[in-house]
Design a protein around this motif. Structure first.
Motif, PDB file in Angstrom:
ATOM      1  N   GLU A   5       0.846  -1.188   0.000  1.00  0.00           N
ATOM      2  CA  GLU A   5       0.000   0.000   0.000  1.00  0.00           C
ATOM      3  C   GLU A   5       0.881   1.237   0.000  1.00  0.00           C
ATOM      4  OE1 GLU A   5      -3.560   0.309   2.672  1.00  0.00           O
ATOM      5  OE2 GLU A   5      -2.541   2.110   3.413  1.00  0.00           O
ATOM      6  N   GLN A   6       0.428   2.252  -0.708  1.00  0.00           N
ATOM      7  CA  GLN A   6       1.051   3.564  -0.650  1.00  0.00           C
ATOM      8  C   GLN A   6       0.000   4.572  -1.040  1.00  0.00           C
ATOM      9  OE1 GLN A   6       4.780   4.096  -2.780  1.00  0.00           O
ATOM     10  NE2 GLN A   6       4.441   6.304  -2.981  1.00  0.00           N
ATOM     11  N   SER A   7      -0.397   5.402  -0.094  1.00  0.00           N
ATOM     12  CA  SER A   7      -1.416   6.416  -0.347  1.00  0.00           C
ATOM     13  C   SER A   7      -0.824   7.800  -0.157  1.00  0.00           C
ATOM     14  CB  SER A   7      -2.596   6.237   0.610  1.00  0.00           C
ATOM     15  OG  SER A   7      -3.498   7.345   0.515  1.00  0.00           O
ATOM     16  N   LYS A   8      -1.216   8.701  -1.001  1.00  0.00           N
ATOM     17  CA  LYS A   8      -0.803  10.100  -0.859  1.00  0.00           C
ATOM     18  C   LYS A   8      -1.185  10.634   0.512  1.00  0.00           C
ATOM     19  CE  LYS A   8      -2.440  14.648  -1.687  1.00  0.00           C
ATOM     20  NZ  LYS A   8      -3.635  15.420  -2.073  1.00  0.00           N
ATOM     21  N   ASN A   9      -2.244  10.104   1.099  1.00  0.00           N
ATOM     22  CA  ASN A   9      -2.816  10.660   2.321  1.00  0.00           C
ATOM     23  C   ASN A   9      -2.376   9.957   3.597  1.00  0.00           C
ATOM     24  OD1 ASN A   9      -5.042  10.995  -0.035  1.00  0.00           O
ATOM     25  ND2 ASN A   9      -5.030  12.775   1.313  1.00  0.00           N
ATOM     26  N   VAL A  10      -1.372   9.083   3.495  1.00  0.00           N
ATOM     27  CA  VAL A  10      -0.889   8.364   4.676  1.00  0.00           C
ATOM     28  C   VAL A  10       0.634   8.427   4.741  1.00  0.00           C
ATOM     29  CG1 VAL A  10      -0.860   6.173   5.934  1.00  0.00           C
ATOM     30  CG2 VAL A  10      -2.849   6.767   4.537  1.00  0.00           C
ATOM     31  N   ILE A  11       1.150   8.691   5.937  1.00  0.00           N
ATOM     32  CA  ILE A  11       2.576   8.538   6.237  1.00  0.00           C
ATOM     33  C   ILE A  11       2.693   7.346   7.174  1.00  0.00           C
ATOM     34  CG2 ILE A  11       4.643   9.562   7.233  1.00  0.00           C
ATOM     35  CD1 ILE A  11       3.725  10.970   4.684  1.00  0.00           C
ATOM     36  N   TYR A  12       3.467   6.333   6.788  1.00  0.00           N
ATOM     37  CA  TYR A  12       3.559   5.070   7.517  1.00  0.00           C
ATOM     38  C   TYR A  12       4.823   5.100   8.383  1.00  0.00           C
ATOM     39  CZ  TYR A  12       0.445   3.855   3.624  1.00  0.00           C
ATOM     40  OH  TYR A  12      -0.578   3.841   2.686  1.00  0.00           O
ATOM     41  N   THR A  13       4.662   5.252   9.693  1.00  0.00           N
ATOM     42  CA  THR A  13       5.836   5.387  10.560  1.00  0.00           C
ATOM     43  C   THR A  13       6.289   4.051  11.151  1.00  0.00           C
ATOM     44  OG1 THR A  13       4.562   5.881  12.574  1.00  0.00           O
ATOM     45  CG2 THR A  13       5.136   7.730  11.140  1.00  0.00           C
ATOM     46  N   GLY A  14       5.516   2.977  10.919  1.00  0.00           N
ATOM     47  CA  GLY A  14       5.945   1.633  11.286  1.00  0.00           C
ATOM     48  C   GLY A  14       6.635   0.966  10.112  1.00  0.00           C
ATOM     49  N   GLN A  15       7.088  -0.271  10.300  1.00  0.00           N
ATOM     50  CA  GLN A  15       7.807  -0.977   9.250  1.00  0.00           C
ATOM     51  C   GLN A  15       6.863  -1.780   8.360  1.00  0.00           C
ATOM     52  OE1 GLN A  15       7.808  -1.309  12.534  1.00  0.00           O
ATOM     53  NE2 GLN A  15       8.875  -3.133  13.219  1.00  0.00           N
ATOM     54  N   GLU A  16       7.257  -1.916   7.097  1.00  0.00           N
ATOM     55  CA  GLU A  16       6.475  -2.760   6.190  1.00  0.00           C
ATOM     56  C   GLU A  16       7.132  -4.145   6.110  1.00  0.00           C
ATOM     57  OE1 GLU A  16       8.105  -3.518   3.217  1.00  0.00           O
ATOM     58  OE2 GLU A  16       9.732  -2.193   3.795  1.00  0.00           O
ATOM     59  N   ALA A  17       6.567  -5.025   5.295  1.00  0.00           N
ATOM     60  CA  ALA A  17       6.906  -6.449   5.356  1.00  0.00           C
ATOM     61  C   ALA A  17       8.388  -6.749   5.170  1.00  0.00           C
ATOM     62  CB  ALA A  17       6.077  -7.217   4.321  1.00  0.00           C
ATOM     63  N   THR A  18       9.050  -6.083   4.216  1.00  0.00           N
ATOM     64  CA  THR A  18      10.450  -6.408   3.962  1.00  0.00           C
ATOM     65  C   THR A  18      11.340  -6.028   5.134  1.00  0.00           C
ATOM     66  OG1 THR A  18      11.024  -4.299   2.894  1.00  0.00           O
ATOM     67  CG2 THR A  18      10.094  -6.025   1.498  1.00  0.00           C
ATOM     68  N   GLN A  19      10.889  -5.070   5.951  1.00  0.00           N
ATOM     69  CA  GLN A  19      11.680  -4.613   7.092  1.00  0.00           C
ATOM     70  C   GLN A  19      11.402  -5.426   8.359  1.00  0.00           C
ATOM     71  OE1 GLN A  19      10.084  -0.602   6.685  1.00  0.00           O
ATOM     72  NE2 GLN A  19      12.142   0.178   6.325  1.00  0.00           N
ATOM     73  N   GLN A  20      10.433  -6.328   8.296  1.00  0.00           N
ATOM     74  CA  GLN A  20      10.096  -7.120   9.479  1.00  0.00           C
ATOM     75  C   GLN A  20       9.956  -8.598   9.132  1.00  0.00           C
ATOM     76  OE1 GLN A  20       6.146  -6.734  11.179  1.00  0.00           O
ATOM     77  NE2 GLN A  20       6.921  -6.969  13.256  1.00  0.00           N
ATOM     78  N   ILE A  21       9.003  -8.939   8.293  1.00  0.00           N
ATOM     79  CA  ILE A  21       8.699 -10.341   8.001  1.00  0.00           C
ATOM     80  C   ILE A  21       9.881 -11.043   7.350  1.00  0.00           C
ATOM     81  CG2 ILE A  21       7.201 -11.894   6.687  1.00  0.00           C
ATOM     82  CD1 ILE A  21       4.989  -9.752   6.963  1.00  0.00           C
ATOM     83  N   LEU A  22      10.375 -10.498   6.260  1.00  0.00           N
ATOM     84  CA  LEU A  22      11.451 -11.159   5.521  1.00  0.00           C
ATOM     85  C   LEU A  22      12.744 -11.179   6.316  1.00  0.00           C
ATOM     86  CD1 LEU A  22      10.867  -9.823   1.875  1.00  0.00           C
ATOM     87  CD2 LEU A  22       9.683 -11.644   3.129  1.00  0.00           C
ATOM     88  N   ASP A  23      13.061 -10.067   6.965  1.00  0.00           N
ATOM     89  CA  ASP A  23      14.306 -10.012   7.723  1.00  0.00           C
ATOM     90  C   ASP A  23      14.260 -10.959   8.921  1.00  0.00           C
ATOM     91  OD1 ASP A  23      16.810  -8.399   7.430  1.00  0.00           O
ATOM     92  OD2 ASP A  23      16.433  -8.004   9.547  1.00  0.00           O
ATOM     93  N   GLY A  24      13.096 -11.057   9.568  1.00  0.00           N
ATOM     94  CA  GLY A  24      12.953 -11.963  10.706  1.00  0.00           C
ATOM     95  C   GLY A  24      13.054 -13.426  10.311  1.00  0.00           C
ATOM     96  N   LEU A  25      12.444 -13.785   9.196  1.00  0.00           N
ATOM     97  CA  LEU A  25      12.531 -15.163   8.720  1.00  0.00           C
ATOM     98  C   LEU A  25      13.958 -15.523   8.329  1.00  0.00           C
ATOM     99  CD1 LEU A  25       9.249 -15.375   6.595  1.00  0.00           C
ATOM    100  CD2 LEU A  25       9.731 -16.616   8.720  1.00  0.00           C
ATOM    101  N   ASN A  26      14.646 -14.586   7.696  1.00  0.00           N
ATOM    102  CA  ASN A  26      16.051 -14.838   7.354  1.00  0.00           C
ATOM    103  C   ASN A  26      16.872 -15.098   8.610  1.00  0.00           C
ATOM    104  OD1 ASN A  26      15.497 -14.423   4.643  1.00  0.00           O
ATOM    105  ND2 ASN A  26      16.207 -12.302   4.637  1.00  0.00           N
ATOM    106  N   TRP A  27      16.611 -14.316   9.651  1.00  0.00           N
ATOM    107  CA  TRP A  27      17.360 -14.467  10.904  1.00  0.00           C
ATOM    108  C   TRP A  27      17.102 -15.825  11.542  1.00  0.00           C
ATOM    109  CZ3 TRP A  27      15.594 -15.313  15.892  1.00  0.00           C
ATOM    110  CH2 TRP A  27      16.571 -15.270  16.891  1.00  0.00           C
ATOM    111  N   VAL A  28      15.843 -16.223  11.661  1.00  0.00           N
ATOM    112  CA  VAL A  28      15.528 -17.467  12.370  1.00  0.00           C
ATOM    113  C   VAL A  28      15.995 -18.683  11.574  1.00  0.00           C
ATOM    114  CG1 VAL A  28      13.168 -17.970  11.536  1.00  0.00           C
ATOM    115  CG2 VAL A  28      13.800 -18.476  13.914  1.00  0.00           C
TER     116      VAL A  28
END
Length: 415
Positions: A155-178
């Motif tokens: 998702e990317q909306s002109k009307n939203v600023i996303y201050t949390g992490q998206e999937a590549t910054q959490q899901i993929l990195d976490g799976l790689n680590w474990v």
């Protein structure tokens, strides 16, 4: 005075604001803007002295356990901004609404804040379901939402600023680590039944099977707020996965972890990595019920850096010594500061101008509690991923920290 002179004064002021907006946040904190800057041309709730914003989180219902800290952090940031001189010389006023853990209510309250109250920005939502419900309202009314939760991306909306992490910054990195650290090959996926866990698990399955060469041996979803996990736990005991990969959300986590422990599934026998448990949830779960399990986040309260020490001190002074700070709470704290920087760079509260300033790629917070963040033109933040190992006292030992990760909300091959 001539129109030409007035124009020179207006644009001169605008250049000053842009220069101030480009300064480090520490200097912004000390700035005292005594003059009245151009305010708004779009009818927002802005006076010569004040600007009104909205805070919209669940204060009641199953999500209150997770969202209470977010609204507390936003209020802390706004208090600090006001004490440092405000924004464009104006003090920030707050109108708060309760989303009540109900997605249609988030849409209804968003409409009230934007149409009736005419707020200049809204800091809020938590679940992807609440964000998706509110998003059409923000896009129709051209409002601006600062959304603090780690989420599935796509998702990317002109009307939203996303201050949390998206999937590549959490899901993929976490799976790689474990996979690397634990030699994990088999995974059991369990989540709450709504858009974020289901989309996250779809991304996780794809990564496990096509990148890591692993196998998903089970996948289950439980209704949001559900407290009965006996059947799922029996299946997990039968399958014996290398990793339980969990996205159970909100108050359900209390029952989930207590029932795991009661069934003898502890960190001594089982690796569990969750993408949905922060210190806020641990406060309700009890550290003794998930000791030794792991979370992948971008922030933990235990981080030892000067920014975080000051933040934790200020948070506890405002909300009490027993309060805790989780990942989303910290990301929520960033929202008002990022808005301040963009507004002062734009020289106006008008949403289109604030968004344009946000997309130039040079807004950064060197004083973020997590260490450092920078706003990407795609409306997400450059952040680091961290794995925390939970301790009995409810705090996490950070056992892994990534390099600074560029946000990629539409990763190729995962859409």
């Amino acid at each position: 005075m001539s129109d030409k002179s007035n124009n020179r004064r207006f644009w001169g002021r605008r250049k000053v604001v842009r220069a101030i907006g480009a300064l480090p946040l520490g200097i912004l904190l000390a700035s005292q803007l005594s003059w009245a800057a151009p305010a708004t041309t779009t009818g927002q709730a802005v006076t010569d002295d004040t600007v009104t914003v909205g805070i919209l989180h669940s204060l009641t219902g199953t999500m209150a356990i997770s969202e209470t800290g977010a609204q507390e952090a936003e209020k802390l940031a706004i208090k600090q901004i006001n004490e440092s001189g405000g924004i464009l010389g104006r003090q920030i006023k707050i109108i708060q609404e309760d989303g009540a853990s109900d997605w249609p209510t988030f849409a209804e309250k968003s409409r009230k804040l934007l149409v009736n109250d005419k707020v200049a920005a809204v800091f809020g939502c938590w679940t992807s379901a609440s964000r998706k419900a509110a998003l059409p309202v923000f896009e129709k009314e051209n409002g601006l939402l600062y959304y603090p939760t780690f989420y599935e991306g796509l998702e990317q909306s002109k009307n939203v600023i996303y201050t949390g992490q998206e999937a590549t910054q959490q899901i993929l990195d976490g799976l790689n680590w474990v996979a690397k650290e634990k030699g994990a090959k088999t995974f059991y996926l369990i989540g709450s039944d709504y858009i974020w866990p289901r989309t996250s698990m779809k991304i996780a399955r794809k990564h496990i099977e096509t990148v890591l060469g692993g196998k998903v041996v089970g996948e289950e979803y439980k209704p949001l707020g559900d407290t009965q996990f006996g059947t799922v736990i029996n299946k997990i005991r039968l399958k014996k996965p290398d990793v339980i990969y969990a996205a159970v959300v909100g108050g359900s986590n209390v029952a989930w972890f207590k029932q795991l422990k009661a069934a003898g599934i502890t960190s001594k026998k089982q690796t569990l990595l969750t993408i949905s448990v922060t210190e806020d949830e641990v406060l309700g779960i009890g550290g003794e019920n998930l000791e030794g399990f792991y979370s992948i986040m971008k922030y933990f309260q235990s981080q030892d850096n000067p920014n975080n020490v000051a933040f934790v001190k200020a948070f506890k002074e405002m909300w009490g010594d027993d309060s805790v700070i989780g990942d989303v709470t910290q990301a929520a704290y960033l929202g008002p500061w990022l808005w301040k920087a963009a507004v002062e760079k734009a020289g106006t509260f008008d949403v289109d101008a604030v968004v344009a300033a946000s997309e130039e790629g040079d807004i950064e917070l060197t004083t973020a509690p997590e260490g450092y963040v920078k706003l990407h033109p795609n409306h997400h933040l450059w952040s680091k991923a961290r794995v925390g190992k939970w301790k009995k006292d409810g705090q996490a030992e950070v056992v892994y920290t990534s390099e600074l990760l560029e946000p990629d909300p539409f990763p190729e091959g995962y859409q």
